[in-house]
Design a protein around this motif. Structure first.
Motif, PDB file in Angstrom:
ATOM      1  N   LEU A 187      13.044  44.480 -27.563  1.00  0.00           N
ATOM      2  CA  LEU A 187      13.253  43.013 -27.734  1.00  0.00           C
ATOM      3  C   LEU A 187      12.310  42.222 -27.264  1.00  0.00           C
ATOM      4  O   LEU A 187      12.188  40.815 -27.655  1.00  0.00           O
ATOM      5  N   GLY A 188      11.368  42.610 -26.508  1.00  0.00           N
ATOM      6  CA  GLY A 188      10.066  41.942 -26.064  1.00  0.00           C
ATOM      7  C   GLY A 188       9.481  41.427 -27.149  1.00  0.00           C
ATOM      8  O   GLY A 188       8.836  40.598 -27.632  1.00  0.00           O
ATOM      9  N   PHE A 189       9.026  42.521 -28.248  1.00  0.00           N
ATOM     10  CA  PHE A 189       8.569  42.499 -29.678  1.00  0.00           C
ATOM     11  C   PHE A 189       9.061  41.404 -30.586  1.00  0.00           C
ATOM     12  O   PHE A 189       8.572  40.424 -30.814  1.00  0.00           O
ATOM     13  N   MET A 190      10.660  41.343 -30.527  1.00  0.00           N
ATOM     14  CA  MET A 190      11.173  40.169 -31.191  1.00  0.00           C
ATOM     15  C   MET A 190      11.183  38.877 -30.438  1.00  0.00           C
ATOM     16  O   MET A 190      11.281  37.805 -31.404  1.00  0.00           O
ATOM     17  N   SER A 191      11.054  38.830 -29.159  1.00  0.00           N
ATOM     18  CA  SER A 191      10.700  37.601 -28.618  1.00  0.00           C
ATOM     19  C   SER A 191       9.429  36.825 -29.052  1.00  0.00           C
ATOM     20  O   SER A 191       9.396  35.730 -29.383  1.00  0.00           O
ATOM     21  N   TYR A 192       8.593  37.897 -29.172  1.00  0.00           N
ATOM     22  CA  TYR A 192       7.129  37.505 -29.323  1.00  0.00           C
ATOM     23  C   TYR A 192       7.237  36.934 -30.897  1.00  0.00           C
ATOM     24  O   TYR A 192       6.452  35.780 -31.123  1.00  0.00           O
ATOM     25  N   MET A 193       7.904  37.505 -31.651  1.00  0.00           N
ATOM     26  CA  MET A 193       7.887  37.257 -33.079  1.00  0.00           C
ATOM     27  C   MET A 193       8.717  35.752 -33.238  1.00  0.00           C
ATOM     28  O   MET A 193       8.177  34.842 -33.935  1.00  0.00           O
ATOM     29  N   THR A 194       9.802  35.827 -32.779  1.00  0.00           N
ATOM     30  CA  THR A 194      10.400  34.352 -32.774  1.00  0.00           C
ATOM     31  C   THR A 194       9.690  33.361 -32.204  1.00  0.00           C
ATOM     32  O   THR A 194       9.631  32.106 -32.783  1.00  0.00           O
ATOM     33  N   THR A 195       9.052  33.608 -31.316  1.00  0.00           N
ATOM     34  CA  THR A 195       8.098  32.482 -30.587  1.00  0.00           C
ATOM     35  C   THR A 195       6.955  32.077 -31.613  1.00  0.00           C
ATOM     36  O   THR A 195       6.888  30.918 -31.623  1.00  0.00           O
ATOM     37  N   THR A 196       6.319  32.885 -32.225  1.00  0.00           N
ATOM     38  CA  THR A 196       5.420  32.427 -33.196  1.00  0.00           C
ATOM     39  C   THR A 196       6.093  31.785 -34.318  1.00  0.00           C
ATOM     40  O   THR A 196       5.577  30.715 -34.831  1.00  0.00           O
TER      41      THR A 196
END
Length: 216
Positions: A52-61
């Motif tokens: 979920l942290g990785f997905m949050s990073y992707m959506t932030t970018t």
């Protein structure tokens, strides 16, 4: 970002920044995360948390890229409008484009150092210099159907946040503050409680939950 200066000099107020921080902390389920770790175990919980942290990073970018594209589009429209205004002024004044270019080149040559080693690069139109809200970006990039779907997703997201707030915060406060005899009404001691059990004198647990919910 909270506190970021825009082209017009506007700032997010401290209250808005506080709401954003509160939403980031509580909206991610921080109050219920210990219970999730205790139920699912360390391995599964850590794997899901990293995913979920990785997905949050992707959506932030993705959001940052959309903001950069929105800034570029707004800046390009202003440049086009300024160019049209300049052309109208030149045509009305009778000055040709070649005269304007020669004069501009002469002024730049006079003011530029002879031994200058610095090279002026073209300004980056994708630089984020002004605040563009999500709704504004949706209206810029999507058609009417896309804008309606965007606001529908926002409504679902806000409903999920409100569900987390209504479930986690009042329940946690009720479990911490409700006392039966000399024991706390927490779920960690293995004791099962009903909503009709007493909390403070005549006030039941469900009533305490409702009080916390209304107050929150």
């Amino acid at each position: 970002m909270a506190g970021g200066i825009t082209d017009t000099g506007e700032l997010y107020s401290p209250y808005v920044g506080l709401v954003y921080m509160f939403n980031l902390i509580v909206g991610t389920g921080a109050l219920t995360m210990p219970k999730a770790f205790a139920t699912a175990g360390w391995l599964v919980s850590l794997v899901l948390l990293m995913f979920l942290g990785f997905m949050s990073y992707m959506t932030t970018t993705f959001v940052v890229e959309a903001m950069a594209a929105a800034n570029a589009q707004l800046r390009w429209k202003r440049m086009e409008k300024r160019k049209e205004d300049d052309e109208d002024e030149d045509s009305s004044s009778g000055v040709s484009d070649s005269d304007v270019l020669l004069q501009d080149g002469y002024e730049r040559a006079e003011t530029r150092p002879i031994l200058s080693v610095q090279r002026r690069g073209s300004p980056n139109i994708f630089e984020i210099t002004e605040r563009v809200e999500m709704g504004q970006m949706a209206s810029m990039f999507f058609n009417k159907v896309g804008v309606n779907l965007f606001y529908f997703c926002i409504i679902i997201y806000l409903y999920g946040d409100l569900a987390i707030y209504a479930a986690a915060v009042p329940v946690s406060l009720m479990q911490v503050t409700c006392v039966t005899g000399n024991r706390s009404c927490s779920v960690g001691d293995g004791t099962k409680y009903n909503d009709t059990d007493r909390c403070w004198g005549p006030i039941r647990r469900i009533d305490a939950y409702r009080l916390y919910l209304v107050s929150f």
